[in-house]
Design an enzyme around this catalytic site. Sequence first.
Site, PDB file in Angstrom:
ATOM      1  N   TYR A 225       0.849  -1.195   0.000  1.00  0.00           N
ATOM      2  CA  TYR A 225       0.000   0.000   0.000  1.00  0.00           C
ATOM      3  C   TYR A 225       0.880   1.239   0.000  1.00  0.00           C
ATOM      4  O   TYR A 225       2.067   1.186   0.356  1.00  0.00           O
ATOM      5  CB  TYR A 225      -0.969   0.002   1.184  1.00  0.00           C
ATOM      6  CG  TYR A 225      -0.380   0.390   2.520  1.00  0.00           C
ATOM      7  CD1 TYR A 225      -0.386   1.719   2.961  1.00  0.00           C
ATOM      8  CD2 TYR A 225       0.169  -0.571   3.374  1.00  0.00           C
ATOM      9  CE1 TYR A 225       0.143   2.073   4.194  1.00  0.00           C
ATOM     10  CE2 TYR A 225       0.693  -0.230   4.599  1.00  0.00           C
ATOM     11  CZ  TYR A 225       0.679   1.103   5.000  1.00  0.00           C
ATOM     12  OH  TYR A 225       1.206   1.452   6.225  1.00  0.00           O
ATOM     13  N   CYS A 226       0.289   2.357  -0.411  1.00  0.00           N
ATOM     14  CA  CYS A 226       1.042   3.614  -0.417  1.00  0.00           C
ATOM     15  C   CYS A 226       0.115   4.755   0.010  1.00  0.00           C
ATOM     16  O   CYS A 226      -0.477   4.681   1.090  1.00  0.00           O
ATOM     17  CB  CYS A 226       1.723   3.862  -1.758  1.00  0.00           C
ATOM     18  SG  CYS A 226       0.677   3.705  -3.220  1.00  0.00           S
ATOM     19  N   ARG A 227      -0.042   5.783  -0.839  1.00  0.00           N
ATOM     20  CA  ARG A 227      -0.805   6.963  -0.431  1.00  0.00           C
ATOM     21  C   ARG A 227      -2.283   6.891  -0.763  1.00  0.00           C
ATOM     22  O   ARG A 227      -3.020   7.815  -0.466  1.00  0.00           O
ATOM     23  CB  ARG A 227      -0.207   8.209  -1.090  1.00  0.00           C
ATOM     24  CG  ARG A 227       1.195   8.534  -0.619  1.00  0.00           C
ATOM     25  CD  ARG A 227       1.851   9.565  -1.506  1.00  0.00           C
ATOM     26  NE  ARG A 227       3.167   9.936  -1.002  1.00  0.00           N
ATOM     27  CZ  ARG A 227       4.099  10.556  -1.728  1.00  0.00           C
ATOM     28  NH1 ARG A 227       3.838  10.869  -2.997  1.00  0.00           N
ATOM     29  NH2 ARG A 227       5.263  10.852  -1.191  1.00  0.00           N
TER      30      ARG A 227
END
Length: 219
Positions: free
Chosen positions: A176-178
């Site tokens: 996951y990221c932003r």
Amino acid sequence: MQHSAKDHLFQQIALVAQAIANPHRLELLDLLVQAPRSVEQLAQASAMSVANTSQHLQRLKQAGLVIGERQGVTVRYRVADPAVVRLWQEIRRVALAQLAGAERALDQYRPQRRQLPAISLAAVQEGMARGDMYLLDVRPLEEFAAGHLPGAVAIPLAELPQRIDELPSDKLIVTYCRGPLCRYADEALLLILASGRRGARLEEGVAEWLLAGYPIAHS
């Protein structure tokens, strides 16, 4: 008199709409949702000049969307209220739902997004509770430190090619990221799948996790 007062009221509300009616300011908000930053850090992350970044921040500040806090000789900016996070997410959601051009632009920015395995927030929560999932946060370390999903391990995307052997081979690796407008997790997942490991992408990020009612961790 009443009509004049009503006009003034709507003019004040319009200040918020005017402040966010700019793609560069929306990008700055997207970055500040992840972690507080200085003007210089925001300029570097958004590929803008420091002068332009500062001007955009002042517009956001005048509209009450961000707050600047002095720390020594540095001013660090942060979102003013959780409602600002919800506002940004609703703008993004409506744009992607109602504008075909926004959806096409996202496909161009994240060309593999429809082919990559995906996983839901609830499934991540369940998998982490069972212990059969490895949650990988591929954002910059400053964002991980400001807040991350419980149990997540931080390996910034730039470091992942050299650290791929650190990842387990017996668990589903979730990147996951932003959030939906970020492709770091896509790129990380492609590396993971190419290594022969199992993986999936979580579309949501920390902000969406929080708004769904789940707690976050800090390091």
